[in-house]
Motif scaffolding. Structure first.
Motif, short mmCIF file in Angstrom:
data_model
loop_
_atom_site.label_atom_id
_atom_site.label_comp_id
_atom_site.label_asym_id
_atom_site.label_seq_id
_atom_site.Cartn_x
_atom_site.Cartn_y
_atom_site.Cartn_z
N PRO A 177 28.99 -56.66 23.09
CA PRO A 177 28.87 -56.90 24.29
C PRO A 177 27.12 -56.98 24.19
N PHE A 178 26.65 -57.40 25.52
CA PHE A 178 24.65 -57.55 25.66
C PHE A 178 24.51 -55.89 25.17
N LEU A 179 23.48 -55.78 24.94
CA LEU A 179 22.97 -54.39 23.98
C LEU A 179 21.72 -54.30 23.82
N LEU A 180 20.96 -53.60 24.62
CA LEU A 180 19.34 -53.59 24.42
C LEU A 180 19.40 -52.27 24.68
N ASP A 181 18.69 -51.83 23.18
CA ASP A 181 18.39 -49.64 23.09
C ASP A 181 16.91 -50.48 22.50
N MET A 182 15.85 -49.53 23.38
CA MET A 182 14.62 -49.63 23.09
C MET A 182 13.95 -48.27 23.39
N ALA A 183 12.35 -47.92 22.20
CA ALA A 183 12.28 -46.84 22.96
C ALA A 183 10.67 -47.09 24.23
N THR A 184 10.60 -46.44 24.98
CA THR A 184 9.36 -46.48 25.78
C THR A 184 8.26 -46.55 24.78
N SER A 185 7.84 -46.24 23.65
CA SER A 185 6.93 -46.46 22.81
C SER A 185 7.03 -47.77 22.24
N THR A 186 5.53 -48.18 21.68
CA THR A 186 5.67 -49.23 20.76
C THR A 186 6.46 -48.89 19.59
N ALA A 187 6.34 -48.37 18.88
CA ALA A 187 7.54 -48.19 18.04
C ALA A 187 7.89 -46.55 18.53
N ALA A 188 9.04 -46.37 17.31
CA ALA A 188 9.53 -44.93 17.78
C ALA A 188 9.67 -44.34 16.60
N ILE A 189 9.05 -42.83 17.04
CA ILE A 189 8.87 -42.45 15.78
C ILE A 189 9.52 -42.31 14.46
N GLY A 190 11.10 -42.30 14.57
CA GLY A 190 11.40 -42.91 13.22
C GLY A 190 10.95 -44.07 12.63
N LYS A 191 10.57 -45.46 12.74
CA LYS A 191 9.96 -46.36 12.79
C LYS A 191 8.41 -45.71 11.73
N LEU A 192 7.78 -44.57 12.33
CA LEU A 192 6.61 -43.97 11.21
C LEU A 192 7.51 -43.62 9.82
N LYS A 193 8.21 -42.88 10.68
CA LYS A 193 8.90 -42.09 9.14
C LYS A 193 9.21 -42.97 8.13
N LEU A 194 10.14 -44.41 8.69
CA LEU A 194 10.51 -45.06 7.49
C LEU A 194 8.88 -45.86 6.60
N ALA A 195 8.08 -46.29 7.59
CA ALA A 195 6.96 -46.54 6.86
C ALA A 195 6.16 -45.53 5.39
N GLN A 196 6.70 -44.04 6.24
CA GLN A 196 5.55 -43.53 5.39
C GLN A 196 6.69 -43.24 4.01
N ARG A 197 7.56 -43.04 4.08
CA ARG A 197 8.75 -43.27 2.96
C ARG A 197 8.65 -44.57 2.08
N ALA A 198 8.55 -45.61 2.81
CA ALA A 198 8.01 -47.24 1.90
C ALA A 198 6.28 -47.03 1.51
N GLU A 199 5.83 -46.40 2.19
CA GLU A 199 4.35 -46.01 2.03
C GLU A 199 3.29 -47.19 2.93
N THR A 200 3.57 -47.85 3.20
CA THR A 200 3.01 -47.97 3.62
C THR A 200 2.04 -48.33 5.48
N ASP A 201 1.16 -48.81 5.27
CA ASP A 201 0.44 -49.04 6.22
C ASP A 201 1.30 -49.78 8.10
N ILE A 202 1.58 -48.54 8.94
CA ILE A 202 1.56 -48.76 10.63
C ILE A 202 1.05 -50.38 10.47
N PRO A 203 1.80 -50.99 11.43
CA PRO A 203 1.02 -52.36 12.69
C PRO A 203 -0.47 -51.90 13.78
N GLU A 204 -1.23 -52.55 13.73
CA GLU A 204 -2.13 -51.89 14.79
C GLU A 204 -1.39 -51.92 15.87
#
Length: 358
Positions: A177-204
């Motif tokens: 199927p055509f499949l769109l799945d998006m948060a209405t924030s620029t990035a989901a909170i889960g993306k912040l947690k992944l960056a935290q685990r990877a010990e990397t900065d998040i984009p501006e």
């Protein structure tokens, strides 16, 4: 050749580990199966923030009393093409899939159906639900509110709305199927947690400081949860729209009025199913035109020949094929979290041998 990116776990074992933990939480086998299916589907599609990585959050919510692993889910209203489900403070995967089944059944009869859910919790990746509808030949839309505010209204300094996802899927004659799945924030909170685990900065542009300037530290971003809406006013408006469909319509708690989370989070969801045959005369006509449209989009000349133009769903399906073949990557920090949760729940930890494999 198998990618050398770290430890990989076969999808079947990945799912077994989730089932071990969910059952140890006293979740019924039927509910555990559905929950593991939804979380595992997200992991296969590369939506790592909404798969097994959610179990530490779910564990904490059970301990805090915000969620129960043993809900008694009920249908509150069942009125032809419209229904309302009460999730009894359980996690959202089971009532979410109940809504999908109800909506699909009623759309087959009436052409369109809508199901709202109240008194629920986090339901994982919204795209999993609409993909299930599209695989049955239906157009699907799903939205969800969130248990705590995270998005800052444009021009504001405090969060008032959740990351409030929107998912849309439409059936294709080719099976994907055509499949769109998006948060209405620029990035989901889960993306912040992944960056935290990877010990990397998040984009501006993902999050703000308390003073309203860009935040780059994922640890502080998770502490303050001052996320930027996608595209400014547009993302803010979409997040508010999702709140209307998910919370105002279902009678769930209104995120802007929550304050600090209470014992029960009372999250709301919304699922809509539409049978394209009711408009086009047959599903095949719709699906053929959808394929013609998406083919035209993919044939757009790319700015970078090494990166061809894709449509919504293409990256997820490519990741799913890769992970079904080679396994799902297991980050070290997640493995340690899962080990601790399994020990506390007296569940078997099945991933210990996978830590040594690459």
């Amino acid at each position: 050749m198998r990618p050398e990116l770290g430890p990989y776990v076969a999808a079947a074992l990945w799912r077994r580990q989730m089932l071990e933990i969910l059952r140890a939480w006293r979740m019924s086998d039927a509910h555990a199966q559905v929950t593991a299916d939804v979380l595992g589907a997200a992991d296969l599609m590369g939506i790592d923030s909404h798969g097994m990585a959610l179990l530490p959050l779910y564990h904490q919510q059970i301990q805090d009393g915000g969620a129960t692993a043993t809900p008694i889910i009920s249908v509150v209203h069942d009125r032809a093409a419209v229904a309302l489900i009460d999730g009894d403070a359980g996690f959202g995967q089971v009532p979410g899939m109940m809504a999908v089944e109800l909506a699909a059944e009623r759309a087959e009869k009436f052409g369109i159906a809508a199901v709202a859910i109240r008194n629920s919790n986090h339901y994982g990746a919204a795209g999993v639900y609409v993909r299930r509808l599209a695989e049955q030949g239906l157009i699907g839309i799903s939205t969800s509110s969130v248990w705590r505010a995270a998005i800052v209204p444009t021009g504001g300094l405090e969060p008032r709305l959740g990351t409030n996802p929107i998912a849309f899927a439409a059936p294709s004659a080719r099976g994907k199927p055509f499949l769109l799945d998006m948060a209405t924030s620029t990035a989901a909170i889960g993306k912040l947690k992944l960056a935290q685990r990877a010990e990397t900065d998040i984009p501006e542009g993902w999050a703000l400081t308390r003073e309203g300037s860009p935040q780059r530290d994922p640890n502080l971003a998770l502490l303050d949860t001052l996320l930027v809406p996608l595209g400014g006013h547009k993302g803010y408006g979409l997040a508010a729209m999702v709140e209307v469909l998910s919370s105002v319509l279902s009678g769930a708690a209104l995120t802007p009025l929550r304050g600090k989370p209470g014992k029960r989070h009372d999250v709301g969801h919304f699922v809509l199913a539409l049978d394209p045959a009711m408009m086009r005369g047959s599903r095949a006509e719709f699906e053929a035109d959808l394929d013609r449209m998406t083919d035209a989009l993919r044939q757009t000349p790319p700015a970078n020949p090494a990166r061809p133009v894709m449509v919504a769903g293409d990256p997820e399906y490519a990741c799913e094929a890769e992970r079904l073949s080679h396994g799902i990557p297991l980050p070290a920090k997640l493995a340690e979290q899962l080990r601790g949760i399994a020990e506390q729940a007296n569940a078997a930890f099945l991933l210990k041998e996978e830590r040594a494999s690459t």
